[in-house]
Design a protein around this motif. Structure first.
Motif, PDB file in Angstrom:
ATOM      1  N   HIS A 162      40.392  38.035  48.807  1.00 21.06           N
ATOM      2  CA  HIS A 162      41.425  37.356  49.593  1.00 21.06           C
ATOM      3  C   HIS A 162      40.829  36.366  49.908  1.00 21.06           C
ATOM      4  O   HIS A 162      39.592  36.597  50.546  1.00 21.06           O
ATOM      5  N   SER A 163      41.676  35.362  50.028  1.00 23.38           N
ATOM      6  CA  SER A 163      41.234  34.379  51.441  1.00 23.38           C
ATOM      7  C   SER A 163      41.973  34.573  52.364  1.00 23.38           C
ATOM      8  O   SER A 163      43.145  34.289  52.178  1.00 23.38           O
ATOM      9  N   GLY A 164      41.470  35.241  53.361  1.00 25.50           N
ATOM     10  CA  GLY A 164      42.360  35.609  54.624  1.00 25.50           C
ATOM     11  C   GLY A 164      42.465  34.296  55.462  1.00 25.50           C
ATOM     12  O   GLY A 164      43.342  34.561  56.540  1.00 25.50           O
ATOM     13  N   THR A 165      41.904  33.064  55.349  1.00 23.50           N
ATOM     14  CA  THR A 165      42.047  31.830  55.754  1.00 23.50           C
ATOM     15  C   THR A 165      43.757  31.578  55.708  1.00 23.50           C
ATOM     16  O   THR A 165      44.095  30.709  56.258  1.00 23.50           O
ATOM     17  N   LYS A 166      44.521  32.147  54.471  1.00 22.28           N
ATOM     18  CA  LYS A 166      45.774  31.789  54.693  1.00 22.28           C
ATOM     19  C   LYS A 166      46.624  32.641  55.321  1.00 22.28           C
ATOM     20  O   LYS A 166      46.497  32.535  56.245  1.00 22.28           O
ATOM     21  N   PHE A 167      47.570  33.526  54.424  1.00 29.13           N
ATOM     22  CA  PHE A 167      48.718  34.184  55.482  1.00 29.13           C
ATOM     23  C   PHE A 167      48.031  35.276  56.062  1.00 29.13           C
ATOM     24  O   PHE A 167      48.547  35.662  57.140  1.00 29.13           O
ATOM     25  N   ALA A 223      32.792  35.354  55.268  1.00 31.03           N
ATOM     26  CA  ALA A 223      32.836  34.040  56.060  1.00 31.03           C
ATOM     27  C   ALA A 223      33.896  33.261  55.429  1.00 31.03           C
ATOM     28  O   ALA A 223      34.310  32.209  56.136  1.00 31.03           O
ATOM     29  N   SER A 224      34.395  33.260  54.165  1.00 31.34           N
ATOM     30  CA  SER A 224      35.525  32.585  53.492  1.00 31.34           C
ATOM     31  C   SER A 224      35.907  33.280  52.100  1.00 31.34           C
ATOM     32  O   SER A 224      35.232  34.302  52.169  1.00 31.34           O
ATOM     33  N   GLY A 225      37.166  32.685  51.760  1.00 32.46           N
ATOM     34  CA  GLY A 225      37.412  33.389  50.675  1.00 32.46           C
ATOM     35  C   GLY A 225      36.375  33.473  49.427  1.00 32.46           C
ATOM     36  O   GLY A 225      35.942  34.229  48.717  1.00 32.46           O
ATOM     37  N   MET A 226      35.978  32.177  49.287  1.00 31.56           N
ATOM     38  CA  MET A 226      34.660  32.099  48.183  1.00 31.56           C
ATOM     39  C   MET A 226      33.692  33.005  48.609  1.00 31.56           C
ATOM     40  O   MET A 226      33.053  32.982  47.464  1.00 31.56           O
ATOM     41  N   ALA A 227      33.170  32.851  49.912  1.00 33.40           N
ATOM     42  CA  ALA A 227      32.120  33.982  50.378  1.00 33.40           C
ATOM     43  C   ALA A 227      32.449  35.366  49.588  1.00 33.40           C
ATOM     44  O   ALA A 227      31.527  36.056  48.959  1.00 33.40           O
ATOM     45  N   VAL A 270      43.049  30.141  37.387  1.00 31.45           N
ATOM     46  CA  VAL A 270      42.500  30.790  38.657  1.00 31.45           C
ATOM     47  C   VAL A 270      42.243  29.770  39.739  1.00 31.45           C
ATOM     48  O   VAL A 270      42.074  28.524  39.393  1.00 31.45           O
ATOM     49  N   TYR A 271      42.111  30.088  40.950  1.00 32.63           N
ATOM     50  CA  TYR A 271      41.945  29.132  42.134  1.00 32.63           C
ATOM     51  C   TYR A 271      40.613  28.274  41.739  1.00 32.63           C
ATOM     52  O   TYR A 271      39.629  28.728  40.968  1.00 32.63           O
ATOM     53  N   GLY A 272      40.747  26.893  41.864  1.00 37.67           N
ATOM     54  CA  GLY A 272      39.684  25.892  41.415  1.00 37.67           C
ATOM     55  C   GLY A 272      38.325  26.085  42.047  1.00 37.67           C
ATOM     56  O   GLY A 272      37.413  26.168  41.352  1.00 37.67           O
ATOM     57  N   LEU A 300      41.950  38.292  37.895  1.00 35.55           N
ATOM     58  CA  LEU A 300      43.402  37.655  37.874  1.00 35.55           C
ATOM     59  C   LEU A 300      43.502  37.332  39.263  1.00 35.55           C
ATOM     60  O   LEU A 300      42.846  37.764  40.295  1.00 35.55           O
ATOM     61  N   GLU A 301      44.655  36.575  39.088  1.00 29.86           N
ATOM     62  CA  GLU A 301      45.416  36.150  40.360  1.00 29.86           C
ATOM     63  C   GLU A 301      46.965  36.124  39.982  1.00 29.86           C
ATOM     64  O   GLU A 301      47.447  35.491  39.018  1.00 29.86           O
ATOM     65  N   THR A 302      47.726  36.603  40.595  1.00 32.39           N
ATOM     66  CA  THR A 302      49.237  36.671  40.445  1.00 32.39           C
ATOM     67  C   THR A 302      50.098  36.759  41.707  1.00 32.39           C
ATOM     68  O   THR A 302      49.655  37.703  42.335  1.00 32.39           O
ATOM     69  N   VAL A 344      41.350  41.424  41.542  1.00 30.66           N
ATOM     70  CA  VAL A 344      42.476  40.627  41.630  1.00 30.66           C
ATOM     71  C   VAL A 344      42.533  39.767  43.297  1.00 30.66           C
ATOM     72  O   VAL A 344      42.278  40.444  44.018  1.00 30.66           O
ATOM     73  N   ASP A 345      42.494  38.646  42.835  1.00 29.89           N
ATOM     74  CA  ASP A 345      42.675  37.571  44.034  1.00 29.89           C
ATOM     75  C   ASP A 345      44.243  37.800  44.570  1.00 29.89           C
ATOM     76  O   ASP A 345      45.043  37.322  43.890  1.00 29.89           O
ATOM     77  N   ASN A 346      44.377  38.372  45.766  1.00 25.44           N
ATOM     78  CA  ASN A 346      45.905  38.793  46.264  1.00 25.44           C
ATOM     79  C   ASN A 346      46.224  37.785  47.224  1.00 25.44           C
ATOM     80  O   ASN A 346      47.119  38.251  48.011  1.00 25.44           O
ATOM     81  N   THR A 347      45.690  36.641  47.526  1.00 21.46           N
ATOM     82  CA  THR A 347      45.692  35.702  48.598  1.00 21.46           C
ATOM     83  C   THR A 347      47.386  35.505  48.787  1.00 21.46           C
ATOM     84  O   THR A 347      47.785  35.187  50.130  1.00 21.46           O
ATOM     85  N   PHE A 348      48.049  35.043  47.651  1.00 18.54           N
ATOM     86  CA  PHE A 348      49.242  34.508  47.945  1.00 18.54           C
ATOM     87  C   PHE A 348      50.320  35.516  48.285  1.00 18.54           C
ATOM     88  O   PHE A 348      51.320  35.195  48.960  1.00 18.54           O
TER      89      PHE A 348
END
Ligand SMILES: *Cc1c(COP(=O)(O)O)cnc(C)c1O
Length: 378
Positions: free
Chosen positions: A191-196, A72-76, A97-99, A140-142, A169-173
């Motif tokens: 992922h936060s698919g909310t983004k790209f 339902a969200s990246g945080m979920a 890391v993402y807030g 990680l996030e990179t 790995v958070d690959n959102t960016f």
């Protein structure tokens, strides 16, 4: 099949019932059963929904995984996935890391007995030094948010393997179009698919992608138990959004290069954090593991006054949280993505009061430049 083709044909594209060129929105919560011994594949939508499944199959292919779960969200996605750990477990986490991830780790998971050590993950030795006997994962996030610090994913995954633990790995960016952490030896991509991935600032969604089936089953079982899966309407919109991921990423990256070039010679800009710049400390590492520098970067201005003017007077780029939309978004990490991080901690990390983050959309970059120039001068 190349990734650009997989964006269009990677998942189920034709509805088997009707031949419709797309999987419809199955706006349904329950399914009729015909046998007391064998339930159909679908029984209740918290577990499975065909529209969500079509999206999951598409993202799994793009990330080179065997299984993707849509949330339902990246945080979920992040919180549900972290529930694979148990009380007593310890995680090593990149320090910028993402807030929201920082918040769940430091206020909720810590209370459940899952502790974290935050380290500068640009330094593999620092990751290794933080590993304890009870450490179960490296998170990680990179490039990281908002300073675009780069972690060597192959190196981190190698350390994890040596210790018998997993890498998340958070690959959102980057999105799978630019970086595929599973191919680099990591175990879970978030992922936060909310983004790209969705790209149109109209849906909240998240993903967890794995190669190991057993790990996928564990996350899936927690997703079903918690009810954190993505709804059918949002799954449909995200499926539509992801089809243009390549053209959006390519164009946004070109626009970013132009804006960065302009900012570099701007007298009010004191620093630019973008892995596309040769002088960026992570330039070589990033090039070795990703296919492009992306369309998000941050920069520092000469004073709080200029910062405030730019943020409040920009008309084309929206002053907002979030990133990765077709429209440019200018944000203020100190009060937005990193508001949950205590001030001293924030300053120590370099998230100063004159730091601005820009997510470049699909507008003509010359119009954006003219608008920023005017905003700072007003
Ligand atoms: C936005 C974001 C998240 C959280 O995703 P939501 O969809 O807002 O819940 C996680 N990680 C990164 C890097 C993000 O940018």
């Amino acid at each position: 099949m190349k990734l650009a083709t997989q964006l269009i044909h990677g998942g189920p594209t034709i509805d088997p019932q009707t031949g419709a060129m797309g999987v419809p929105i199955y706006q349904i919560s329950t399914y009729q059963q015909t046998s007391v011994d064998h339930f159909r594949k679908y029984d209740y939508a918290r577990g499975d929904n065909p529209t969500r499944e079509a999206l999951e199959d598409t993202i799994a292919v793009l990330e080179r995984g065997t299984r993707c779960l849509a949330f339902a969200s990246g945080m979920a996605a992040i919180s549900t996935t972290l529930m694979i750990f148990s009380p007593g477990d310890h995680l090593v986490v990149c320090d910028d890391v993402y807030g929201g991830a920082y918040r769940v780790l430091s206020t909720i998971f810590s209370r459940m007995g899952i502790s974290s050590t935050f380290v500068d993950a640009t330094d593999l030795a620092a990751i290794e030094a933080a590993i304890r006997p009870e450490t179960k994962g490296i998170y990680l996030e990179t490039p990281s948010n908002p300073l675009l610090k780069v972690t060597d994913l192959r190196g981190a995954a190698q350390i994890a393997r040596t210790h018998g633990i997993i890498t998340l790995v958070d690959n959102t960016f980057m999105t799978p179009y630019l970086q595929r952490p599973l191919d680099l030896g990591c175990d879970i991509v978030l992922h936060s698919g909310t983004k790209f991935i969705n790209g149109h600032s109209d849906v909240l969604c998240g993903f967890a992608v794995v190669r190991d089936r057993e790990l996928g089953d564990r996350i899936r079982s927690i997703q079903n138990a918690f009810g954190t899966g993505l709804g059918p309407q949002d799954s449909f919109l995200t499926l539509r959004g992801v089809k243009t991921l390549k053209v959006r990423m390519e164009q946004s990256q070109l626009n970013t290069a132009r804006i960065v070039e302009w900012l570099k010679q701007h007298p009010r800009v004191t620093a630019i954090h973008y892995p596309g710049l040769v002088e960026h400390p992570g330039y070589e590492t990033h090039r070795s593991q990703a296919d492009g520098p992306g369309a998000v970067f941050s920069f520092e201005l000469d004073s709080f006054e200029t910062t405030k003017k730019l943020l409040e007077n920009s008309r084309l780029a929206a002053f907002a949280v979030s990133l990765g939309g077709v429209e440019s978004i200018i944000s203020y990490p100190a009060k937005m993505s990193h508001a949950a991080v205590p001030k001293e901690e924030r300053q120590r990390k370099g998230i100063t009061d004159t730091l601005v983050r820009l997510s470049v959309g699909l507008e003509d970059p010359e119009d954006l430049i003219a608008d920023f120039e005017r905003a700072m001068g007003e």
